[in-house]
Design a protein around this motif. Structure first.
Motif, short mmCIF file in Angstrom:
data_model
loop_
_atom_site.label_atom_id
_atom_site.label_comp_id
_atom_site.label_asym_id
_atom_site.label_seq_id
_atom_site.Cartn_x
_atom_site.Cartn_y
_atom_site.Cartn_z
N UNK A 93 -15.98 -54.93 -87.54
CA UNK A 93 -16.29 -55.98 -86.58
C UNK A 93 -15.17 -55.35 -85.62
N UNK A 94 -15.54 -55.49 -84.29
CA UNK A 94 -14.49 -55.13 -83.26
C UNK A 94 -14.26 -56.53 -82.49
N UNK A 95 -12.94 -56.54 -81.78
CA UNK A 95 -12.68 -57.65 -80.94
C UNK A 95 -12.12 -56.90 -79.59
N UNK A 96 -11.98 -58.06 -78.79
CA UNK A 96 -11.29 -57.58 -77.35
C UNK A 96 -10.05 -57.24 -77.61
N UNK A 97 -9.60 -55.98 -76.81
CA UNK A 97 -8.26 -55.56 -77.47
C UNK A 97 -7.02 -56.13 -76.53
N UNK A 98 -6.88 -57.49 -76.66
CA UNK A 98 -5.98 -58.14 -75.87
C UNK A 98 -4.68 -58.64 -76.71
N UNK A 99 -4.63 -58.03 -77.89
CA UNK A 99 -3.44 -58.40 -78.59
C UNK A 99 -2.75 -57.14 -79.12
N UNK A 100 -1.49 -57.25 -79.40
CA UNK A 100 -0.68 -55.95 -79.76
C UNK A 100 0.06 -56.40 -81.01
N UNK A 101 0.32 -55.35 -81.59
CA UNK A 101 1.11 -55.45 -83.08
C UNK A 101 2.15 -54.27 -82.93
N UNK A 102 3.35 -54.47 -83.77
CA UNK A 102 3.93 -53.15 -84.31
C UNK A 102 3.76 -52.76 -85.55
N UNK A 103 3.35 -51.42 -85.69
CA UNK A 103 3.22 -51.06 -87.03
C UNK A 103 4.31 -49.97 -87.28
N UNK A 104 4.74 -50.02 -88.58
CA UNK A 104 5.82 -48.90 -88.95
C UNK A 104 5.29 -47.89 -89.63
N UNK A 105 5.37 -46.63 -89.12
CA UNK A 105 4.85 -45.35 -89.61
C UNK A 105 5.96 -44.75 -90.50
N UNK A 106 5.75 -44.37 -91.75
CA UNK A 106 6.93 -43.60 -92.54
C UNK A 106 6.88 -42.25 -92.21
N UNK A 107 5.93 -41.43 -91.79
CA UNK A 107 5.74 -39.99 -91.68
C UNK A 107 4.31 -39.65 -91.69
N UNK A 108 4.25 -38.36 -91.83
CA UNK A 108 2.80 -37.74 -91.95
C UNK A 108 2.80 -37.23 -93.31
N UNK A 125 0.16 -34.41 -95.67
CA UNK A 125 -0.13 -33.01 -95.37
C UNK A 125 -1.64 -33.28 -94.49
N UNK A 126 -1.92 -32.49 -93.63
CA UNK A 126 -3.07 -32.63 -92.82
C UNK A 126 -2.94 -33.45 -91.55
N UNK A 127 -1.67 -34.03 -91.43
CA UNK A 127 -1.53 -34.81 -90.10
C UNK A 127 -1.64 -36.34 -90.27
N UNK A 128 -2.14 -36.69 -91.51
CA UNK A 128 -2.44 -38.26 -91.47
C UNK A 128 -1.30 -39.06 -91.57
N UNK A 129 -1.05 -40.09 -90.98
CA UNK A 129 0.00 -40.71 -90.78
C UNK A 129 0.35 -42.05 -92.11
N UNK A 130 1.26 -42.11 -92.72
CA UNK A 130 1.93 -42.91 -93.82
C UNK A 130 2.24 -44.08 -93.00
N UNK A 131 1.48 -45.26 -93.48
CA UNK A 131 1.91 -46.43 -92.91
C UNK A 131 2.70 -47.56 -93.75
N UNK A 132 3.83 -48.18 -93.23
CA UNK A 132 4.54 -48.97 -94.25
C UNK A 132 4.05 -50.34 -94.05
N UNK A 133 2.90 -50.65 -93.03
CA UNK A 133 2.53 -51.85 -92.95
C UNK A 133 2.83 -52.56 -91.55
N UNK A 134 2.18 -53.77 -91.20
CA UNK A 134 2.56 -54.50 -90.18
C UNK A 134 3.98 -55.21 -90.16
N UNK A 135 4.79 -55.08 -88.75
CA UNK A 135 5.81 -55.73 -88.67
C UNK A 135 5.72 -56.88 -87.91
#
Length: 82
Positions: free
Chosen positions: A55-70, A72-82
């Protein structure tokens, strides 16, 4: 939750999905916040975000997401929402 990053020209590029870092209470609060922002069109520019059942929502909100790195293949490793 599918997430994207806004570019300098205002487009939103799909970055992936996050699901960790939320308590049950936070998930319920987030669902209530987003429920009134539903839209039938994807906010993402280019190919992305057409996950089955998304389901999609209007993009009128922002959050900060912590990325731990990449991975293999370029996919990002996420630590979760902060």
């Amino acid at each position: 939750m599918l997430v994207g990053q806004r570019t300098a020209d205002g487009r939103i590029l799909y970055c992936g999905a996050v699901g960790s870092g939320f308590t049950q209470h936070e998930r319920a609060d987030l669902a209530g916040l987003l429920r009134g922002r539903l839209t039938t069109t994807t906010p993402f520019a280019g190919p992305a975000g057409r996950a089955c059942g998304a389901l999609f929502v209007r993009p009128d909100r922002a959050c900060e997401i912590e990325f731990l790195g990449h991975r293999r293949g370029g996919a990002r490793c996420r630590a979760g929402l902060r």
